[in-house]
Design an enzyme around this catalytic site. Structure first.
Site, PDB file in Angstrom:
ATOM      1  N   ARG A  51       0.867  -1.227   0.019  1.00 54.18           N
ATOM      2  CA  ARG A  51      -0.066   0.160  -0.095  1.00 54.18           C
ATOM      3  C   ARG A  51       0.840   1.057   0.084  1.00 54.18           C
ATOM      4  O   ARG A  51       2.108   1.009   0.126  1.00 54.18           O
ATOM      5  CB  ARG A  51      -1.120   0.071   1.191  1.00 54.18           C
ATOM      6  N   GLY A  52       0.237   2.557  -0.121  1.00 50.00           N
ATOM      7  CA  GLY A  52       0.966   3.587  -0.289  1.00 50.00           C
ATOM      8  C   GLY A  52       1.175   4.095  -1.774  1.00 50.00           C
ATOM      9  O   GLY A  52       1.421   3.074  -2.627  1.00 50.00           O
TER      10      GLY A  52
ATOM     11  N   GLN B 222      -1.578   2.349   9.984  1.00 48.99           N
ATOM     12  CA  GLN B 222      -0.490   2.333   9.165  1.00 48.99           C
ATOM     13  C   GLN B 222       0.764   3.089   9.984  1.00 48.99           C
ATOM     14  O   GLN B 222       1.951   2.794   9.837  1.00 48.99           O
ATOM     15  CB  GLN B 222      -0.404   3.199   7.938  1.00 48.99           C
TER      16      GLN B 222
ATOM     17  N   ASP C 257      -1.697  10.686  -1.760  1.00 46.88           N
ATOM     18  CA  ASP C 257      -2.273   9.777  -2.799  1.00 46.88           C
ATOM     19  C   ASP C 257      -2.590  10.385  -4.265  1.00 46.88           C
ATOM     20  O   ASP C 257      -2.655   9.531  -5.295  1.00 46.88           O
ATOM     21  CB  ASP C 257      -3.354   9.031  -2.340  1.00 46.88           C
TER      22      ASP C 257
ATOM     23  N   ASN D  85      -5.005  12.452   0.851  1.00 49.41           N
ATOM     24  CA  ASN D  85      -4.249  11.831   1.367  1.00 49.41           C
ATOM     25  C   ASN D  85      -4.940  10.852   2.491  1.00 49.41           C
ATOM     26  O   ASN D  85      -6.353  11.089   2.817  1.00 49.41           O
ATOM     27  CB  ASN D  85      -2.928  12.486   2.233  1.00 49.41           C
TER      28      ASN D  85
HETATM   29  O1  MRU Z   1      -4.436   3.123   2.126  1.00 49.92           O
HETATM   30  P1  MRU Z   1      -2.738   3.511   2.069  1.00 49.92           P
HETATM   31  O2  MRU Z   1      -2.120   2.749   3.325  1.00 49.92           O
HETATM   32  O3  MRU Z   1      -2.680   2.935   0.835  1.00 49.92           O
HETATM   33  O4  MRU Z   1      -2.744   5.031   2.103  1.00 49.92           O
HETATM   34  C1  MRU Z   1      -1.641   5.499   2.166  1.00 49.92           C
HETATM   35  C2  MRU Z   1      -1.492   6.894   2.282  1.00 49.92           C
HETATM   36  O5  MRU Z   1      -2.525   7.667   2.473  1.00 49.92           O
HETATM   37  C3  MRU Z   1      -0.008   7.478   2.254  1.00 49.92           C
HETATM   38  O6  MRU Z   1      -0.020   8.556   3.156  1.00 49.92           O
HETATM   39  C4  MRU Z   1       0.163   8.027   0.665  1.00 49.92           C
HETATM   40  O7  MRU Z   1       0.069   7.057  -0.032  1.00 49.92           O
HETATM   41  C5  MRU Z   1       1.471   8.233   0.744  1.00 49.92           C
HETATM   42  S1  MRU Z   1       2.792   7.375   0.494  1.00 49.92           S
HETATM   43  C6  MRU Z   1       4.207   7.789   0.098  1.00 49.92           C
END
Ligand code: MRU
Length: 351
Positions: A45-46, A195, A236, A246
């Site tokens: 994820r991320g 996270q 995101d 985000n």
């Molecule tokens: O749902 P996730 O864990 O994929 O969300 C991740 C985030 O919101 C992060 O802050 C974002 O992707 C930036 S990662 C460098």
């Protein structure tokens, strides 16, 4: 460096982020459907990591194709891209990666099937290497904005685990620490998927960077007590006007930051900037399973039948963002101009 994901002779290997911080186990995918599942289930994820995973998933699917002509391979390729596209809607890096693979395929159409497969595999691996380099560049730019010492708050995980390596927001923090700044990280735990407490704290502990985990509702108190000198988060999707999607809760942090006069920074690669989306209201927000909210570690925490909302992201209006740190430099308001300028620089560099 933490190996979030890597292309191997046996497929694509991911550290299983659902098992951290207590178990460090790896998942190997041998088909693009498996890669789609690990993206959907947040094993990976991320935003930037999702983008690289998408590229590798497509390359894997193409490698597995039994097509014997370029035309048949293109049909398989389109189906593979569609499977990957249907995984998660908010992080624009996923769609950026699919488009990049499609553009690569177009340049290869007349080549023999084996050559197309090889070139697409190389393209996915290039994305991986470029992402790490972008994060390191972002770190160099962003480190200048960090205080010489004191608390820096971050939300969610925008670290090595959310990218091919080094991280965006955590890359900025890492670079500041490498430059000798004495930073103490405050990591929001980031309900409901945790996270912050599970992943950010895990990777910062590995690097020996002093870290305190707080529950999300403590952030305002920490700011009012003067413990936070700056905030840096990832993104995101960043709309053309600088609105930032985000992890859910980012908006609350940004509003609190403004009230306390604390600079709020966003660190993200240019691949996260979506100039085709004019403002944050047009960014699709993923709604996830209610169970992520109702249950903690398998135990039910709310009464049966109660209504639940679980938006995975929120949108922080550009007016709360002091600067957007990219690998090409630092963008400031008015973002419509500064982001456009940086995106153009990138196009020129690639043409
Ligand atoms: O749902 P996730 O864990 O994929 O969300 C991740 C985030 O919101 C992060 O802050 C974002 O992707 C930036 S990662 C460098």
């Amino acid at each position: 460096m933490i190996q979030t994901l890597e292309w191997t002779d046996c497929g694509v290997r991911f550290i299983d982020q659902t098992k951290l911080p207590t178990e460090e186990v790896y998942v190997n995918c041998t088909t693009h459907e498996q890669v789609a599942d690990v993206i959907r289930n947040m094993v990976v994820r991320g935003a930037p990591a999702i983008g690289v995973a998408a590229g590798m998933g497509i390359a894997l699917g193409v490698m597995n194709s039994t097509a014997e002509s370029g035309a048949d391979l293109k049909k398989d390729f389109d189906q593979i891209c569609e499977v990957i596209r249907q995984t998660r809607p908010t992080a624009v890096n996923l769609f950026w990666a699919i488009k990049r693979m499609q553009e690569k395929f177009e340049t290869l159409r007349v080549h023999p099937v084996l050559q197309i497969k090889q070139a697409l595999t190389e393209e996915a691996q290039r994305m991986h290497a470029e992402d790490i380099a972008a994060n390191q560049a972002m770190g160099r730019h962003g480190a200048t904005l960090m205080p010489a010492s004191g608390g820096v708050l971050t939300h969610c995980n925008a670290g090595a685990l959310a990218t091919a390596g080094y991280g965006t927001a955590l890359g900025v923090i890492r670079a500041a620490v490498e430059a000798g700044k004495k930073i103490h990280v405050y990591a929001d735990e980031t309900r409901p998927f945790l996270q912050g407490s599970r992943l950010t704290a895990w990777e910062l502990m590995k690097d020996g960077i002093p870290t305190t985990v707080i529950s999300d509702n403590m952030a305002g108190a920490m700011m009012s007590q003067g413990k936070i000198g700056a905030i840096v988060v990832g993104a995101d999707r960043i709309a053309a006007n600088g609105d930032v999607a985000n992890k859910i809760g980012t908006y609350t942090v940004a509003v609190l930051a403004k009230e306390h006069g604390i600079p709020f920074y966003v660190a993200a690669p240019i691949s996260t900037v979506d100039l085709a989306t004019p403002d944050g209201s047009k960014i699709p927000i993923e709604q996830r399973d209610a169970r992520e909210v109702t249950h903690i570690a398998g135990r039910q925490m709310v009464p049966d039948g109660v209504e639940i909302e679980n938006p995975a992201f929120d949108v922080t209006p550009a007016k709360y963002v002091n600067a957007i740190i990219t690998e090409r430099g630092i963008a400031r308001a008015p973002y419509t101009e500064s982001l456009h300028h940086l995106a153009q620089q990138r196009t020129k560099a690639h043409s």
